[in-house]
Scaffold this motif. Sequence first.
Motif, PDB file in Angstrom:
ATOM      1  N   ILE A 122       0.831  -1.208   0.000  1.00 27.02           N
ATOM      2  CA  ILE A 122       0.000   0.000   0.000  1.00 27.02           C
ATOM      3  C   ILE A 122       0.867   1.260   0.000  1.00 27.02           C
ATOM      4  N   ALA A 123       1.937   1.246   0.781  1.00 32.95           N
ATOM      5  CA  ALA A 123       2.804   2.440   0.851  1.00 32.95           C
ATOM      6  C   ALA A 123       3.370   2.782  -0.527  1.00 32.95           C
ATOM      7  N   GLU A 124       3.643   1.756  -1.303  1.00 33.68           N
ATOM      8  CA  GLU A 124       4.182   1.992  -2.650  1.00 33.68           C
ATOM      9  C   GLU A 124       3.120   2.601  -3.567  1.00 33.68           C
ATOM     10  N   ILE A 125       1.894   2.103  -3.428  1.00 33.09           N
ATOM     11  CA  ILE A 125       0.794   2.669  -4.241  1.00 33.09           C
ATOM     12  C   ILE A 125       0.574   4.136  -3.872  1.00 33.09           C
ATOM     13  N   ILE A 126       0.532   4.413  -2.563  1.00 28.21           N
ATOM     14  CA  ILE A 126       0.323   5.798  -2.114  1.00 28.21           C
ATOM     15  C   ILE A 126       1.452   6.685  -2.641  1.00 28.21           C
ATOM     16  N   GLY A 127       2.679   6.159  -2.600  1.00 23.57           N
ATOM     17  CA  GLY A 127       3.819   6.917  -3.108  1.00 23.57           C
ATOM     18  C   GLY A 127       3.637   7.280  -4.574  1.00 23.57           C
ATOM     19  N   SER A 128       3.140   6.329  -5.367  1.00 21.65           N
ATOM     20  CA  SER A 128       2.915   6.595  -6.795  1.00 21.65           C
ATOM     21  C   SER A 128       1.842   7.655  -6.990  1.00 21.65           C
ATOM     22  N   VAL A 129       0.773   7.533  -6.220  1.00 21.34           N
ATOM     23  CA  VAL A 129      -0.317   8.508  -6.360  1.00 21.34           C
ATOM     24  C   VAL A 129       0.204   9.903  -6.017  1.00 21.34           C
ATOM     25  N   LYS A 130       0.931  10.001  -4.903  1.00 20.90           N
ATOM     26  CA  LYS A 130       1.441  11.312  -4.474  1.00 20.90           C
ATOM     27  C   LYS A 130       2.396  11.888  -5.512  1.00 20.90           C
ATOM     28  N   GLN A 131       3.234  11.031  -6.038  1.00 23.45           N
ATOM     29  CA  GLN A 131       4.220  11.480  -7.025  1.00 23.45           C
ATOM     30  C   GLN A 131       3.520  12.053  -8.260  1.00 23.45           C
ATOM     31  N   HIS A 132       2.411  11.441  -8.647  1.00 23.49           N
ATOM     32  CA  HIS A 132       1.734  11.870  -9.875  1.00 23.49           C
ATOM     33  C   HIS A 132       0.824  13.073  -9.665  1.00 23.49           C
ATOM     34  N   ILE A 133       0.119  13.113  -8.540  1.00 26.53           N
ATOM     35  CA  ILE A 133      -0.940  14.135  -8.518  1.00 26.53           C
ATOM     36  C   ILE A 133      -0.899  15.110  -7.351  1.00 26.53           C
TER      37      ILE A 133
END
Length: 202
Positions: free
Chosen positions: A49-60
């Motif tokens: 989950i932390a990796e998914i959240i990281g991707s979301v934050k990085q993009h938007i």
Amino acid sequence: MEHFYTLQGEGFHQGRAAYFIRLGGCDVGCVWCDVKDSWDATRHPKIPIAEIIGSVKQHISAIHKSSRALPLVVITGGEPLMHNLDELTAALQAEGFETNIETSGAHPLSGSWNWICLSPKKFKAPLPGILNVADELKVVIFNRSDFEWAEQYAAMVSPACKLYLQPEWDKAAVMTPLIIDYIKEHPQWELSLQIHKYINVP
Ligand code: SF4
């Protein structure tokens, strides 16, 4: 299965920028499913989950700092409720994201949601618990009998629930004119088109 930044193409939030998280796994079995690759969850890697959240934050996150709108994250599938979504949605909301789900409702509801889009399927009925909490009922129209079927669900959701009819993509040329006529006679319904397919975005 995949995650990407695009526009929400369907339903109430159609046209909004949104980060999509598509989860693997579905046992509903719609004959016209356009994401059959999602069905077997074992074919897709598990991502922390932390990796998914990281991707979301990085993009938007940066993009939305200057925006009035909450950054929108849509959880879809597959059938996302085959997974318990409490932890993922709590983490997304803690970061200030708006959480929306697209679900057939065929598995128990989990997660914390700003918006629930219920898209019931004839192949595996939704569980009763989701009907009252759905913000949006989106029924895919594949043949003429689906109008009557849609009304059965419209009678079971809350009065505040938005009602959408959406042509199945391969039948759109035939069914869209019928849907237009139906909505003119039954204006409680609105038209949802898969605009992402018309404008060629994921
Ligand atoms: S519920 Fe969605 S992912 Fe599952 S079979 Fe139906 S259209 Fe495909």
